[in-house]
Every structure is written in structure tokens, then in C-alpha cells.
Design an enzyme around this catalytic site. Structure first.
Site, short mmCIF file in Angstrom:
data_model
loop_
_atom_site.label_atom_id
_atom_site.label_comp_id
_atom_site.label_asym_id
_atom_site.label_seq_id
_atom_site.Cartn_x
_atom_site.Cartn_y
_atom_site.Cartn_z
N ALA A 167 0.84 -1.20 0.00
CA ALA A 167 0.00 0.00 0.00
C ALA A 167 0.87 1.24 0.00
O ALA A 167 1.42 1.62 1.01
CB ALA A 167 -0.92 0.00 1.22
N GLY A 168 1.03 1.81 -1.18
CA GLY A 168 1.78 3.05 -1.30
C GLY A 168 0.79 4.16 -1.55
O GLY A 168 0.11 4.64 -0.65
N GLU A 194 3.79 11.66 -10.09
CA GLU A 194 2.52 11.27 -10.69
C GLU A 194 1.35 11.57 -9.74
O GLU A 194 0.29 12.04 -10.14
CB GLU A 194 2.56 9.79 -11.08
CG GLU A 194 3.53 9.46 -12.22
CD GLU A 194 5.02 9.60 -11.85
OE1 GLU A 194 5.38 9.47 -10.65
OE2 GLU A 194 5.83 9.88 -12.76
N GLN A 248 26.98 16.98 -15.20
CA GLN A 248 27.42 17.01 -16.60
C GLN A 248 28.43 18.13 -16.84
O GLN A 248 29.47 17.93 -17.46
CB GLN A 248 26.20 17.19 -17.51
CG GLN A 248 26.50 17.06 -18.99
CD GLN A 248 26.96 15.64 -19.36
OE1 GLN A 248 26.62 14.68 -18.68
NE2 GLN A 248 27.76 15.53 -20.41
N ARG A 283 37.15 26.46 -13.96
CA ARG A 283 37.67 25.43 -14.86
C ARG A 283 38.01 26.04 -16.22
O ARG A 283 37.19 26.69 -16.85
CB ARG A 283 36.59 24.35 -15.04
CG ARG A 283 36.87 23.33 -16.09
CD ARG A 283 37.94 22.36 -15.65
NE ARG A 283 38.06 21.24 -16.59
CZ ARG A 283 39.03 20.36 -16.52
NH1 ARG A 283 39.95 20.44 -15.58
NH2 ARG A 283 39.08 19.37 -17.39
N GLU A 296 6.69 11.01 -0.26
CA GLU A 296 5.54 11.87 0.08
C GLU A 296 4.69 12.17 -1.16
O GLU A 296 4.25 13.29 -1.38
CB GLU A 296 6.00 13.13 0.81
CG GLU A 296 6.72 12.72 2.10
CD GLU A 296 6.92 13.83 3.09
OE1 GLU A 296 6.09 14.77 3.11
OE2 GLU A 296 7.90 13.76 3.84
N GLY A 297 4.50 11.13 -1.95
CA GLY A 297 3.73 11.26 -3.18
C GLY A 297 4.64 11.48 -4.35
O GLY A 297 5.36 12.48 -4.42
#
Lengths: 262, 379, 418
Positions: B130-131, B367, B336, B268, B363-364
């Protein structure tokens, strides 16, 4: 135990940059902080209060925005904070600053101990503490890195260039403290909220609020004056030695021999 | 939009930054490496009253607001996202439901020690099966002789090994689906309550994430939070608030990734000049910065909406959805643009990239946030 | 000018005790001012409960007549009966200032069994040395030192007073300046005389060394400075020089220093209750610590390492070169903060100020704070991989390259020559 702490709001000198062309400091965007050693002083005062009971009053002289420093001091556990702010104080050197602070301390009444940071990072003078002690006619111990209270006596470790001494004196006394005496706590978020929302946590005093001789204030009364300021430079042309590693080293040794330094 | 950042907010923010720089930054990489919970720092934060920022002072809190709490998480997360999530799970998930739904007695007994930081809080809803679908909860609570008896398992629980007080969700009436869920306050040392092994995670490694196991764990009936059957509402309401915390965590990660990139690309040098001089790279940085700023606006707006006492589910979901997505994106870009150096642990960006990912999940998930946002629009 | 309002004076004599300058006395139950001694410091005014004393405007401090102040005075410091280097540096510098002003240079030493110091001070340029010897003055204590030196200053009225900016000097200087109400400039690195007004130009770093400020004290006397150790050049001693030595003791009855004045420093009528504090501060012990072994200020050659050494044991390379050159090891703040080397090695604004003949900066970028501590070195050599490092702007000779390659080669070469 009633403890007074003198603090100064200073620009964070680590963040100060130089306008190379104009030869002036760029102070814009440099954060203002409580002078680091003054924070040590606040911490020590609050610790002693926690141990022996009593009250900590923090006093600062400065422009209205120095209130931030006092909010922070309050949030570290000071009970009262007083900002001495008035145009009349502007331009004070250490003598006039010490006079003004001393008068304010007298106004707050009896005290057992006064803590100051050894020196402020913007001026590095280390003078105001001893001058306040003199004005109040109390003993001082400077460069303090350890504090013990026994009855009405204070025993302090005083840092020397090549060691330290242990000095005993009677309260009331003034101590200037150095980095390493303690680890200052972080200001309490709760007390920051209180400082801004409760009445009378931070008081601001002008010349009218305490007894001062107006002829001893600010620039006019300051014995010392700034005559000139400049950005330090070095007047010579650097010589960069070229070649492969061995050649560079050889050239350098030759140069040093020419200069007769080795 | 004016977020009305007051002097007191500014001052608090300075304290958080100072704390993060002096106490958190120096250990961040080490506790990540060793998966070590930062107990000492949490104690120090408690001393500075950082563990109950938005709660009233009468309950031991600092008496401030959600925006101030967001600043704390953001600043901490810039240095170490784990510190951010510990604070968020404790405040939003552990303490806030008691503040919002608890009785005066519960607030006195549990909220106070949480808000002062004497105790640490946690929250448990998720189970193996149960998520997002909370109706599938298998943990049960049965009332018998004035006690609830808890049985079942909770997984992926943040602060599990360190918390003293848990908000546990269990079925009191299976037949009612989500309306059969109730919330309970459970103390860590309750007999029948034990911890599973620590999860070995990809990021936020210093956070102690574990399974909770309940075997005939008996708790007093008065530890029911709200009423029976209110659990789903409490959980959803709590997660709305929690999402602001996670959004702030994501924002902190994103900001740090951007700051690191701005600094590195100017230092750099390639082809005889700093790589920041190349336009292709400048455009990347411009995009990153704009996204971070957009996320900031969403996060602060959600906090302000909550502080104004308005409904904030949609704002919190938008903030969490966007901030977590761009945290991953910006941290990924940061790695990157650091090239090979970005991939080694000498630079903080690789940790930021690993830590960022979780913000899109817990915490959700992203989606779920989209479901919440769409739900609020489409009825 | 200080006025006594006779109608208000009750003859309580409180002011008599308060006056640091012995400028008040009771005659017929009324306070009377000795205008030769009065410095208008105002202490008596504050002490009078009956408002019987007042300072009127035109005589305010800024309009003081300073013509009776003359000469340069160095407050020399001894520890364990040996003069500190900075005191000799100050006498050397003080000599130049005195010559420029065409005045005398005096030096004051307090301690016990310190007669030898007088010759040393004269050899470096003092015309006159005042020795105050007492067992109780063996070690520095704020109270008695302040009282005695204040009395000497008030008696002989030097126009310039210099102290070493040691911990003790910086404890003592401000205390004296507050007592005699004059200005003090801390931690000066340069002193000069402005010809027009003959006043002292006191230059010192501020804002963490980012800025130099020149400070003057135009209207108050003496002009006081504490001077950073190691900055002024110590002259070669000339033992054929002659000068006066005046010994002043507490219980001395006669002689050049008015014994009464020195006696008073014991009784103290300088500031309220200061007699008590003079006696009260007590030194319980003095502990020497090992860090003395690093003597950067005295070194002729310093080899310093910064972040470029890479790791804590990277300092072995630096140490080898230092030992090959018979020099000392210095360090930047960054590596001290990292814990790679002890604090005693730190050169810079928050560390030591050095001016060796040769300063070799290895892997030090040369942040302003570091430069503040070493840029007065005679010759600066910079070794750094970054050709843009600011250290190359202040160096005399620079090598762009890896110190781990270059330094061992240098060590080898010098070992061969020594």
C-alpha cells in the site's frame, strides 16, 4: 550575578573586497555580523548566568541597523539589549566610544562583570575594553581564555605570546575574551521571533536617555582622527623565472647568490 | 509576487545558513558515505529551537510560520539534503498532525517534546502493498479493554531508527476502505513495536529509513489521533504539509547544484579560458537558474498559502512536483557540466544528484502530485 | 579652565583625592586649583557632589596648549628581566622620530633587577632611561604599571609615547590613554612625522589588512601608539653612546623623578578606588608553552607552505628546505585551519607578521590576509602551479610549477652549498 557585555556590529572582513582601480574597499554586499570575539563574550556571559543565575545586558553603540546584532545577542540568551544610537556618537574613536559605553553601563546600575571581545575585526584595536575598565575604575583582565568564579573573585587564564598567566582579581571586573574560550551557541529561533514581537526586548538609547557630557561624544571629542587611508601595495616588478624545472631552480639559486642572501 | 519576507525571517535564514555552513557542510559527505544519522547536529538544532519552527510557543515551538520553516529546510538541504528531510519528516509528518488533530492532552504530552526537540518524530503510512493506494493498508488496530492492539508492517519510514514518537496509520474497519483508516500516536519503546533493518539507499544516506513491525503492540486508547476513521483525512492533510517541506528540500538541492556549477565553470579552464565563457554553457546555466527561481516562487507561495490559513493542497503539490523535477534536472546538469570531476565524490554535485532523485518519489510521487493538481481543477 | 565656585564648595576634599595630577589643594576649607598642573581632565568635576567645580567651554580639551609637551618616550617591556625585541625596535624607531623633531628620546622600564636593560636602550638610541625597580613590578600587572607610567608621562610630558603591541602593551596602552585622556593608535606598522605640524603619522592596517589607515592625534598629548612587533627595524647597538639613567623607586626619597609622584602611584589618587585595584590583581602563575620553538619573527629565512602542499605530510618537503636553509617553517591560514600544521606557524593577518630576508611561499595563492603578514620581507620567492595566483604580484622571483618537483631540487642544491 549581573553581567554586561559590550558588542560591536562589524562588516565580515573575510568578505571585504578591494576596488583595485580606486584603491578603496568595496563594502557593498558585505554582510554585517557580530564581531566574532564579542560572540564569545556573549556566550561566556550567558553560561555564567546559567550557572550562577542573574541577568545579562548587552550594550552596543552603532547605527540603527546594529539592532540586528542585538537581536542576535538577545537570541543567544541575553536578557536585555541596549543600542546606543545617536548622530552625536558618530565618528567616535576608541576613547569616545569607551566613554559613551561606560556612561551607558553606569546608567544600567550595579554590575559584577563586564565582558568584551578582545578586539573587533574591522579595527583590530583591542582598546575599548581596557578604556571602559579605566573609566569605570575597575580591574581588567585581557586576552582571557579561561574563566573561573569563586565567591567575589575571578580567576582567569590570560593568553600571552609564549604561554599564559593565571590572574586573580576581585569583582566587579572587566574581561576581554579571545577565540577559543568557548564555542558560541547558535541564536534561538524562538528568541529571534520574540525579539521582534515582544515589547522592550531591544531598547534604543539616544543622548537623551542616559547621562553623558555632550562634549565627550563623537568625532569632535575623539582625540584621534583618520588622516589618510590607502590600499597596501608593493612597489617592484616581479620576475618570473622561465625554463624547465632544472633551469628554473638553477636561475633562482643564481639570483639568491647575487642577492647575497645564501 | 511579494513573499513579505520580514526582518525576523531574514535573521532566521542567516542562522540556518550559518548553522549549515559550520555544522552541516563539514560532515555532509562523511555521513553520506557512512550512512550515519547526524544525532549531534539534531541535538544542536533542538538547542537553537529549530525543531518546532511553525508551532506556537505554548506548545514548545518557536512561534513562527511555514515560510520560516521552509527557509530552514532549504538552507540545510543546500549543505546536506538528509538534514533537510530529517527536519521535514519530524516537523511536518511527526509533529504537525498532533498540532492539527490532537487533543490538548496529546499536545501537552507529545507535541511539546517534539516541538522543543527533546524528542524526534516520524510518520508511517506506506506498507509493502500500500503506497499511493492507501486503501490497501493491511496493518490493523483493534480496540480491546481500553487499548488498541496493532499488528502489521510499515516500510520506508524516514527517521525510523531515531524517532521517539510515531504517527501510525492502521485499519480499524477494513470494510470501510480509506474511511476505515485511523491514526495513532505510538511511542518508540512500546512493547510489540520493533524496527526492521536499515534500508540501503541510493541517496539521503544519513537518513535512517526502516521497516516498522507491530506484533500485538498495545497502545492506550487515548493515543487515537482524531476519531476512528479519520486516518485517511489526517494522512492526506499531513502529506499536503509534508510536501512543502520536501519541495523546500528539493529547492535547496537545486540551488546548491546551480551555485556549484556557477563557481566551477568560472574556475575550470579549457582551450585557454574558463568554460563559463562558452555560450553553449551559458545557456545551460541560464536555464538552470530560471528553473530554480521558478521553483522557489512555487515553494514560497505554497508556504504563504498555508500560513494564510487557505487551502493549499494544489499549491503544495505544484511546488513539490516542480521543485523535485528540477532538482533532479539541475543536479544532473551540474554533474554534466563538471565533467569527470562531477562523477567523483570530491565534488558535492554527485551527492546532490543522488539525493535529488528521492524528492520525486517520497511523500507522493510526481505522478501523485499531478493527480492532486488535476483533481483540484477537474472536480 | 577649571573654576571653583566658592559658594558651593563645602571643603569636603573629595576632589583632592580624585585629581590625578595633584592640581587641587585645600586652602581655608576651599578647593584651590594649581593651573600649572591641571590638565582639565574633569575627574574632579564628576567627583564633586555639590557642583562646586566646573570646566568652562573655551578651555575644552581640543584647545589645549601642547607646547609644554616635548620628546619621544618608549615604554620598554621586559619579561624575565630581558627586554623584548619590540622595545629595541621602538627605541631605534623612536630615535629617528626624535631626531626629526630635534627632541630627546627617553625610555621607561619597570621591573625588578633590570639595570642591564638601561645600557641596551641607550645603545639603541635612548638619551634618558627611567628605571622603576621593585619586586612587585617583576611581572606586568595592569594596575601598578598604569599608575606609575601615567605619573611619569604626566611629570615629563613627552609629546609621543610608544609601546610594543604585545599582549601586555595592548593591555596597558589603552588603560593609560583613558586615564590621561589622549588618543591611542593600536598596532601601528609605520610611523612618520608630518613636517607641517610636527605631528605623528601613525599608519596601521584595518579591515583585516585590506586597508591601511593613517591616524593622527592632533590636539591631545601625548600622541600614543602601540607598534606591531617585528615591523620596525632594530638598529645596530652602539655601546659608546651615553645617556642618563634615572632610577625611581617607591621608597626613594629624592632625585630626578619626584619621589612623591612615584609614591603616589602606590597610594593612588588617580581614579576612584584604583588604589584597591592596583593591589588586588594578583598573578597566580605564569606558564610557558612549547610553541615558542617556532620563532618566525626572528627568522632570516622562512619557507612557507599553503594548500599546494596537498596533504598534511606534504609539509615534510617544506621542512626539508627550511632545515637546509637553516630557516623556519611558515604556513598559510588555510593549512593551519585544515590542521596540517600547528597554529604557531601561521603567517598573516591572524597569524604572525614576519619580515625575513627571504620568504619562500610554496603553494600559497597569496590571499590578502596572508600577504599582510609577509609582504615586508626583503625578498619574496613564489612557487605555485597557478600562474595567475596573486602571490606572483608581490614576489620578487616567481616560479610557475609544482612545488613537489621544485622544492626538493632546491633543498638538494642548498644542502650542497652549505
Amino acid at each position: 550575578m549581573k553581567i554586561v557585555v559590550c558588542v560591536k556590529q562589524v562588516p565580515d572582513t573575510n568578505e571585504v573586497k578591494i576596488d583595485e582601480k580606486k584603491g578603496t574597499l568595496i563594502r557593498e554586499g558585505v554582510p554585517s555580523i557580530i564581531n566574532p570575539e564579542d560572540k564569545i563574550a556573549i556566550e561566556e556571559a550567558v553560561r555564567l548566568k546559567e550557572e550562577f543565575g542573574g541577568e545579562v545586558t548587552v550594550i552596543s553603540m552603532g547605527p540603527p541597523q546594529a539592532k540586528d546584532a542585538l537581536v542576535e545577542a538577545y537570541a543567544m540568551g541575553a536578557d536585555k539589549a541596549i543600542l546606543l544610537s545617536d548622530k552625536a556618537f558618530a565618528g567616535s574613536d576608541t576613547w569616545a566610544t569607551a566613554y559613551t559605553l561606560s556612561q551607558a553601563i553606569k546608567e544600567t546600575g550595579q554590575f559584577d562583570l563586564i565582558f568584551c571581545g578582545r578586539q573587533a575585526i574591522d579595527g583590530d584595536t583591542a582598546q575599548v575594553g581596557p578604556q571602559v575598565a579605566e573609566n569605570l575604575s575597575i580591574p581588567q583582565i585581557t586576552y582571557v581564555k579561561g574563566v573561573d568564579i569563586e565567591d567575589d573573585e575571578i580567576i582567569a587564564k590570560r593568553q600571552l605570546e609564549d604561554g599564559y598567566s593565571v590572574i586573580k582579581t576581585k569583582l566587579p571586573a572587566l574581561l576581554t575574551v579571545i577565540d577559543g574560550l568557548n564555542e558560541p551557541r547558535y541564536p534561538s529561533i524562538k528568541r529571534i521571533i520574540d525579539a521582534y514581537n515582544k515589547e522592550d526586548t531591544i531598547q534604543t538609547w539616544t543622548v537623551e536617555d542616559f547621562e553623558v557630557d555632550k562634549d565627550k561624544l563623537g568625532l569632535d571629542a575623539s582625540p584621534t582622527q583618520v588622516y589618510d587611508t590607502f590600499v597596501p601595495t608593493r612597489d617592484h616588478e616581479p620576475e618570473i623565472l622561465e625554463g624547465d624545472v632544472e633551469e628554473k631552480v638553477e636561475k633562482l639559486i643564481k639570483k639568491l647568490k647575487e642577492e647575497k642572501v645564501v | 509576487m511579494d513573499f513579505n519576507i520580514s526582518k525576523e525571517h531574514e535573521m532566521c535564514k542567516k542562522v540556518y545558513r550559518d548553522f549549515a555552513e559550520k555544522e552541516v557542510e563539514p560532515i555532509a559527505s562523511e555521513i553520506d558515505e557512512n550512512c550515519e544519522f547526524p544525532y549531534e547536529n539534531i541535538k544542536k538544532m533542538a538547542k537553537a529551537d529549530m525543531l518546532g519552527i511553525p508551532f506556537p510557543q505554548k506548545y514548545g515551538g518557536a512561534g513562527s510560520d511555514t515560510l520560516n520553516y521552509v527557509f530552514a529546510i532549504e538552507e540545510l538541504s543546500k549543505s546536506c539534503a538528509t538534514h533537510g528531510v530529517i527536519l521535514s519528516a519530524h516537523t511536518s509528518l511527526g509533529a504537525d498532525p498532533i498540532y492539527k488533530y490532537g487533543t490538548e492532552e496529546q499536545k501537552e504530552k507529545y507535541l511539546k517534546p517534539l516541538a522543543t526537540g527533546e524528542k524526534l518524530g516520524a510518520f508511517a503510512l506506506t506498507e509493502p502493498n500500500a503506497g499511493t493506494d492507501a486503501a490497501g493498508i493491511k496493518t490493523t488496530a483493534v480496540l480491546k479493554d481500553g487499548q488498541y492492539i496493532l499488528n502489521g508492517n510499515k516500510i520506508f519510514i524516514t527517521n525510523a531508527g531515531a524517532a521517539d514518537i510515531f504517527i501510525i496509520h492502521a485499519m480499524t474497519d477494513k470494510s470501510k476502505g480509506t474511511r476505515g483508516i485511523s491514526s495513532f500516536i505510538v511511542e518508540a519503546d512500546t512493547p510489540g513495536f520493533s524496527l526492521g533493518k536499515k534500508e540501503n539507499k541510493m541517496g539521503i544516506n544519513a537518513s535512517d529509513t526502516r521497516e516498522l513491525i507491530f506484533q500485538n503492540c498495545k497502545i492506550p486508547a487515548e493515543n487515537l489521533l482524531g476519531k476512528e476513521g479519520m486516518g485517511f483525512k489526517i494522512a492526506m492533510g499531513t502529506l499536503d504539509g509534508g510536501r512543502i517541506g520536501i519541495a523546500a528540500q528539493a529547492l535547496g538541492i537545486a540551488q546548491r547544484a546551480l551555485d556549484e556549477t556557477v563557481q566551477y565553470t568560472q574556475e575550470r579552464e579549457q582551450f585557454g579560458r574558463p568554460i563559463a565563457k562558452f555560450q553553449g554553457l551559458q545557456w545551460e546555466i541560464a536555464e538552470m537558474a530560471t528553473k530554480v527561481e521558478a521553483a522557489r516562487n512555487l515553494v514560497y507561495k505554497a508556504a504563504k498559502t498555508k500560513d494564510e490559513g487557505k487551502r493549499f493542497s494544489k499549491e503544495a503539490a505544484m511546488a513539490k512536483y516542480y521543485a523535485s523535477e528540477i532538482a533532479s534536472e539541475v543536479a544532473n546538469k551540474a554533474v554534466q557540466l563538471h565533467g569527470g570531476y562531477g562523477y567523483i565524490k570530491d565534488y558535492p554535485v554527485e551527492r546532490l544528484m543522488r539525493d535529488a532523485k528521492i524528492t520525486e518519489i517520497y511523500e507522493g510521487t510526481t505522478e501523485v502530485q499531478k493527480m492532486v493538481i488535476a483533481g483540484s481543477l477537474l472536480n | 579652565m577649571l573654576n571653583v565656585i566658592e559658594k558651593k564648595c563645602t571643603g569636603c576634599a573629595v576632589c583632592i583625592d580624585k585629581c590625578p595630577f595633584d592640581a587641587l589643594e585645600m586652602k581655608n576649607n576651599i578647593a584651590v586649583v594649581d593651573y600649572n598642573s591641571c590638565t582639565m581632565c574633569g575627574l574632579c568635576v564628576k567627583s564633586c557632589e555639590y557642583d562646586a567645580l566646573e570646566l568652562n567651554e573655551e578651555s575644552s580639551q581640543s584647545k589645549k596648549d601642547n607646547s609644554n609637551y616635548s620628546g619621544v618616550c618608549v615604554i620598554a617591556e621586559q619579561r624575565d628581566n630581558v627586554l623584548m625585541d619590540v622595545s629595541l625596535e621602538l627605541v631605534s624607531e623612536g630615535r629617528k622620530l626624535a631626531d626629526q623633531l630635534d627632541v630627546k628620546l627617553s625610555a621607561v622600564v619597570l621591573g625588578s633587577d633590570i639595570k642591564d636593560t638601561a645600557n641596551e636602550l641607550i645603545a639603541h638610541g635612548a638619551n634618558q632611561v627611567y628605571l622603576v625597580e621593585d619586586e612587585k613590578l617583576k611581572n606586568y600587572r595592569t594596575g601598578p604599571y598604569t599608575s606609575i607610567i601615567t605619573n611619569i608621562i604626566n611629570k615629563f610630558k613627552p609629546e609621543i609615547v610608544l609601546l610594543g603591541a604585545t599582549h601586555n602593551g595592548r593591555d596597558l596602552g589603552p588603560r593609560i590613554s583613558a586615564r590621561i585622556n589622549t588618543g591611542l593608535t593600536a598596532d601601528c606598522t609605520e610611523l612618520a612625522i608630518e613636517e607641517k605640524r610636527g605631528i605623528l603619522l601613525q599608519t596601521r592596517p584595518a579591515f583585516g589588512g585590506n586597508l591601511m589607515a593613517t591616524i593622527v592625534c592632533p590636539d591631545h598629548r601625548p600622541q600614543m601608539s602601540t607598534v606591531r612587533p617585528g615591523v620596525m627595524e632594530k638598529s645596530e647597538p652602539d655601546y659608546s653612546r651615553t645617556g642618563g639613567i634615572k632610577e625611581c623607586k617607591f621608597d626613594l626619597d629624592s632625585d630626578e623623578i619626584d619621589s612623591e609622584i612615584v609614591k603616589k602611584s602606590k597610594i593612588i589618587n588617580l581614579a576612584p578606588d584604583s588604589s584597591e585595584l592596583d593591589l588586588y590583581t594578583e598573578i597566580k602563575e605564569i606558564v610557558k608553552q612549547a610553541n615558542k620553538s617556532v620563532n618566525l619573527e626572528k627568522a632570516d629565512i622562512i619557507v612557507s607552505g599553503g594548500r599546494g602542499v596537498g596533504k598534511p605530510d606534504g609539509f615534510s618537503t617544506i621542512k626539508e628546505l627550511a632545515s637546509a636553509l637553516n630557516g623556519e617553517v611558515g604556513a598559510s591560514r588555510a593549512v593551519v585551519d585544515e590542521g596540517w600544521i600547528e597554529k604557531g606557524h601561521q603567517v598573516g593577518q591572524t597569524g604572525k607578521t614576519v619580515k625575513p630576508k627571504v620568504y619562500i611561499a610554496c603553494g600559497i595563492s597569496g590571499a590578502i590576509q596572508h600577504r599582510a603578514g609577509m609582504e615586508n620581507s626583503d625578498i619574496i620567492i613564489a612557487i605555485n602551479t597557478d600562474s595567475e595566483a596573486p602571490i606572483f604580484e608581490v614576489c620578487d622571483y616567481g616560479i610557475v610549477g609544482d612545488l613537489h618537483q621544485i622544492v626538493p631540487l632546491l633543498s638538494e642544491a642548498f644542502q650542497a652549498t652549505v
